[in-house]
Design a protein around this motif. Sequence first.
Motif, PDB file in Angstrom:
ATOM      1  N   PRO A 117       0.894  -1.266   0.081  1.00 18.81           N
ATOM      2  CA  PRO A 117      -0.115  -0.123   0.005  1.00 18.81           C
ATOM      3  C   PRO A 117       1.006   1.161  -0.107  1.00 18.81           C
ATOM      4  O   PRO A 117       0.438   2.246  -0.504  1.00 18.81           O
ATOM      5  CB  PRO A 117      -0.808   0.021   1.344  1.00 18.81           C
ATOM      6  CG  PRO A 117      -0.461  -1.514   1.703  1.00 18.81           C
ATOM      7  CD  PRO A 117       0.549  -2.081   1.455  1.00 18.81           C
ATOM      8  N   VAL A 118       2.008   1.253   0.611  1.00 20.83           N
ATOM      9  CA  VAL A 118       2.933   2.340   0.747  1.00 20.83           C
ATOM     10  C   VAL A 118       3.287   2.781  -0.623  1.00 20.83           C
ATOM     11  O   VAL A 118       3.202   4.019  -1.093  1.00 20.83           O
ATOM     12  CB  VAL A 118       3.997   2.165   1.659  1.00 20.83           C
ATOM     13  CG1 VAL A 118       4.864   3.430   1.788  1.00 20.83           C
ATOM     14  CG2 VAL A 118       3.616   1.844   3.057  1.00 20.83           C
ATOM     15  N   SER A 119       3.882   1.739  -1.361  1.00 20.82           N
ATOM     16  CA  SER A 119       4.425   2.000  -2.708  1.00 20.82           C
ATOM     17  C   SER A 119       3.368   2.693  -3.817  1.00 20.82           C
ATOM     18  O   SER A 119       3.489   3.236  -4.664  1.00 20.82           O
ATOM     19  CB  SER A 119       5.257   1.074  -3.218  1.00 20.82           C
ATOM     20  OG  SER A 119       4.433  -0.303  -3.298  1.00 20.82           O
ATOM     21  N   ALA A 120       1.978   1.797  -3.410  1.00 19.65           N
ATOM     22  CA  ALA A 120       0.903   2.425  -4.334  1.00 19.65           C
ATOM     23  C   ALA A 120       0.534   3.673  -4.038  1.00 19.65           C
ATOM     24  O   ALA A 120       0.089   4.398  -5.196  1.00 19.65           O
ATOM     25  CB  ALA A 120      -0.526   1.569  -4.097  1.00 19.65           C
ATOM     26  N   HIS A 121       0.601   4.006  -3.009  1.00 15.89           N
ATOM     27  CA  HIS A 121       0.130   5.367  -2.524  1.00 15.89           C
ATOM     28  C   HIS A 121       1.245   6.575  -3.134  1.00 15.89           C
ATOM     29  O   HIS A 121       0.901   7.592  -3.720  1.00 15.89           O
ATOM     30  CB  HIS A 121      -0.028   5.464  -1.034  1.00 15.89           C
ATOM     31  CG  HIS A 121      -0.017   7.050  -0.442  1.00 15.89           C
ATOM     32  ND1 HIS A 121       0.546   7.484   0.717  1.00 15.89           N
ATOM     33  CD2 HIS A 121      -1.115   7.860  -0.881  1.00 15.89           C
ATOM     34  CE1 HIS A 121       0.119   8.714   0.537  1.00 15.89           C
ATOM     35  NE2 HIS A 121      -0.890   8.936  -0.238  1.00 15.89           N
ATOM     36  N   LEU A 122       2.529   6.207  -3.059  1.00 11.83           N
ATOM     37  CA  LEU A 122       3.481   7.026  -3.603  1.00 11.83           C
ATOM     38  C   LEU A 122       3.324   7.066  -5.122  1.00 11.83           C
ATOM     39  O   LEU A 122       3.454   8.054  -5.609  1.00 11.83           O
ATOM     40  CB  LEU A 122       4.872   6.522  -3.241  1.00 11.83           C
ATOM     41  CG  LEU A 122       5.201   6.843  -1.763  1.00 11.83           C
ATOM     42  CD1 LEU A 122       6.677   6.399  -1.389  1.00 11.83           C
ATOM     43  CD2 LEU A 122       5.367   8.311  -1.727  1.00 11.83           C
TER      44      LEU A 122
END
Lengths: 138, 89
Positions: A92-97
């Motif tokens: 989720p963190v990389s998708a948000h970024l």
Amino acid sequence: MPERIMPGGVMSGVIEAVISLLLVAGGIFVFIGSLGMAHLRDFYMRLHGPTKATTLGIGCMLIASMMYFWSVDGKPDIQELLITLFLFITAPVSAHLLAKSGLHLRLKHADKTQGKPVELRPEEVGDKPVPHPDKGHG
Amino acid sequence: MLSIALYITLALVVMALLMNLYRLTIGPSLPDRVLALDTMYVNSIALIVLLGLWLNSKTYFESALLIAMLGFISTVAVCKYILRGDIIE
């Protein structure tokens, strides 16, 4: 591939069926995730496939691997669980970024995609840099 | 049964990797390519796990963990570079 032999005999049929089912389900989910990424029309649509389907697929495969080595060695191993946890936390963190960088570059989107850069606050698009907490405003 | 399932899963993961390569090649924008690389390393972790099942050894799982960490860090670094023009402020 050689026949799988456990210390206590051949692997039990139920465990083998469950492992095979998890493996094939994981493969199908990974395939669907990449299919979505290759086929959909818009960057914001393409982001959905890898972040959700691929993560679920790799989780299925790692749990199958953990069950297999548990049934062969007779004791559970924490490594696969560690990889699963790490992937589930970081996806989720990389998708948000990635979504933020797509909004920042103002990529083209299909008409049905909601949440256009004009409707968002300037901090969310990334026009105005968010002030660093140590440096205050400016 | 397990070997048949392993063959099917290997075929599916390899096809997924080929589709990632397609998106990486034609991807119209930079975030598309970053997303393709991000998916590619997750799929290569899947390939390493399947290799461990195939060879019946747990030797390669450390490298899978290493690929997971380095891939996440590189994705975050490229995204920060796109967003701020700088990686470490």
